[in-house]
Design a protein around this motif. Structure first.
Motif, PDB file in Angstrom:
ATOM      1  N   UNK A  76       0.825  -1.219   0.189  1.00  0.00           N
ATOM      2  CA  UNK A  76      -0.319   0.162   0.318  1.00  0.00           C
ATOM      3  C   UNK A  76       1.273   1.579   0.325  1.00  0.00           C
ATOM      4  N   UNK A  77       0.531   2.841  -0.983  1.00  0.00           N
ATOM      5  CA  UNK A  77       1.056   3.804  -1.028  1.00  0.00           C
ATOM      6  C   UNK A  77       3.075   3.242  -1.941  1.00  0.00           C
ATOM      7  N   UNK A  78       3.375   2.456  -1.903  1.00  0.00           N
ATOM      8  CA  UNK A  78       4.441   2.401  -2.606  1.00  0.00           C
ATOM      9  C   UNK A  78       4.705   1.388  -3.971  1.00  0.00           C
ATOM     10  N   UNK A  79       5.650   1.127  -4.628  1.00  0.00           N
ATOM     11  CA  UNK A  79       5.528   1.647  -6.279  1.00  0.00           C
ATOM     12  C   UNK A  79       5.436  -0.611  -6.791  1.00  0.00           C
ATOM     13  N   UNK A  80       5.219  -0.792  -8.223  1.00  0.00           N
ATOM     14  CA  UNK A  80       5.035  -2.156  -8.266  1.00  0.00           C
ATOM     15  C   UNK A  80       6.234  -3.002  -8.233  1.00  0.00           C
ATOM     16  N   UNK A  81       6.342  -3.390  -7.636  1.00  0.00           N
ATOM     17  CA  UNK A  81       7.351  -4.806  -6.889  1.00  0.00           C
ATOM     18  C   UNK A  81       7.727  -6.235  -7.818  1.00  0.00           C
ATOM     19  N   UNK A  82       8.901  -6.393  -9.327  1.00  0.00           N
ATOM     20  CA  UNK A  82       8.461  -7.624  -9.720  1.00  0.00           C
ATOM     21  C   UNK A  82       8.924  -8.572  -8.283  1.00  0.00           C
ATOM     22  N   UNK A  83       8.274 -10.047  -8.678  1.00  0.00           N
ATOM     23  CA  UNK A  83       8.433 -10.888  -7.803  1.00  0.00           C
ATOM     24  C   UNK A  83       9.304 -12.268  -8.510  1.00  0.00           C
ATOM     25  N   UNK A  84       8.551 -12.588  -9.831  1.00  0.00           N
ATOM     26  CA  UNK A  84       9.003 -13.418 -10.342  1.00  0.00           C
ATOM     27  C   UNK A  84       8.641 -13.856 -11.893  1.00  0.00           C
ATOM     28  N   UNK A  85       9.222 -14.594 -12.338  1.00  0.00           N
ATOM     29  CA  UNK A  85       8.845 -14.732 -13.976  1.00  0.00           C
ATOM     30  C   UNK A  85       8.942 -16.090 -14.103  1.00  0.00           C
ATOM     31  N   UNK A  86       8.708 -16.628 -14.474  1.00  0.00           N
ATOM     32  CA  UNK A  86       8.438 -17.738 -15.487  1.00  0.00           C
ATOM     33  C   UNK A  86       7.939 -18.267 -16.752  1.00  0.00           C
ATOM     34  N   UNK A  87       8.656 -19.429 -17.185  1.00  0.00           N
ATOM     35  CA  UNK A  87       8.292 -19.824 -18.788  1.00  0.00           C
ATOM     36  C   UNK A  87       8.903 -21.277 -18.945  1.00  0.00           C
ATOM     37  N   UNK A  88       7.874 -21.803 -19.598  1.00  0.00           N
ATOM     38  CA  UNK A  88       8.499 -23.330 -20.053  1.00  0.00           C
ATOM     39  C   UNK A  88       8.579 -24.782 -18.342  1.00  0.00           C
ATOM     40  N   UNK A  89       7.911 -23.738 -17.978  1.00  0.00           N
ATOM     41  CA  UNK A  89       7.712 -24.716 -16.783  1.00  0.00           C
ATOM     42  C   UNK A  89       8.964 -23.919 -15.425  1.00  0.00           C
ATOM     43  N   UNK A  90       9.818 -23.750 -15.770  1.00  0.00           N
ATOM     44  CA  UNK A  90      10.766 -23.471 -14.769  1.00  0.00           C
ATOM     45  C   UNK A  90      10.459 -21.296 -14.488  1.00  0.00           C
TER      46      UNK A  90
END
Lengths: 114, 115
Positions: B39-53
């Motif tokens: 709340x009140x902060x920027x959008x942060x990346x957690x994880x990306x996923x491709x080809x089941x990994x």
């Protein structure tokens, strides 16, 4: 490291007037830049992107953005603001690493008054 | 227009409990992401996923977090033992490709509240 900055937390505009939401970027390679809009209790909606080519990019809902390499800026613009444009606007840069994640600015709240 | 859908819209959980956030990406998309917004902060990346990994993960995405695509349509984020600081809006996103021309499309998010 890639980063974007949105220097204004809030922008207030009267309906019918032009609007500008500012964004500056810092990248090590080519900049791949995006604007997203977030309405209350909704996700981020894609507005437009700059990849290459013309410095003036046109997007959804009458928005456009001007890419300026010398000033490292990518300001969002609209010639005539609508009350319904009131929302939170995010500038983002795509990371060059394998995942392709987006790195967002802190957001600018746009308020358009009748 | 196809959409990314997320369930539930709001999840309230006791600290220390496991939580699973669910996402259905756009059907022909191949790349999937989780982001969060405190709340009140920027959008942060957690994880990306491709080809089941996992393609990439952030420092936030520690051993308490995991992702899974169990059945070819759903994409889930699991937090094993939630902490108060996990309270945030969690967004799922998908794109048709990793290419620079492909925008990411976001769901409406799950608001996670840890008590």
């Amino acid at each position: 490291a890639q980063s974007v900055a949105q220097p204004e937390d809030q922008v207030n505009v009267a309906e019918g007037n032009p609007l500008t939401v500012k964004c500056t970027y810092s990248v090590s390679g080519n900049p791949y830049l995006f604007w997203y809009v977030q309405y209350p209790n909704r996700g981020l909606q894609f507005l437009l992107k700059y990849i290459t080519g013309d410095n003036l990019v046109k997007g959804s809902y009458g928005f456009e953005a001007e890419f300026n390499k010398s000033q490292t800026s990518f300001h969002l613009k609209k010639p005539s603001a609508l009350v319904s444009d009131s929302a939170l606007y995010f500038c983002a840069v795509r990371d060059d690493n394998q995942g392709g994640k987006l790195i967002f600015g802190q957001g600018t709240e746009l308020s358009v008054k009748p | 227009e196809p959409e990314v859908t997320q369930t539930p819209s709001h999840q309230v959980t006791q600290m220390g409990q496991e939580v699973i956030l669910r996402c259905v990406p756009i059907s022909n998309h191949l790349y999937f992401y989780w982001y969060r917004q405190i709340l009140g902060q920027k959008v942060e990346f957690l994880v990306s996923f491709y080809n089941n990994e996992i393609s990439e993960k952030s420092e936030i995405f520690d051993d308490q977090f995991s992702v899974e695509r169990p059945d070819g349509s759903n994409f889930t984020l699991k937090i094993r033992s939630t902490k108060l600081e996990d309270s945030a809006m969690y967004f799922c996103a998908s794109s048709g490709g990793q290419g620079i021309y492909q925008p990411q499309h976001f769901g409406d998010g799950t608001r996670l509240s840890i008590l």
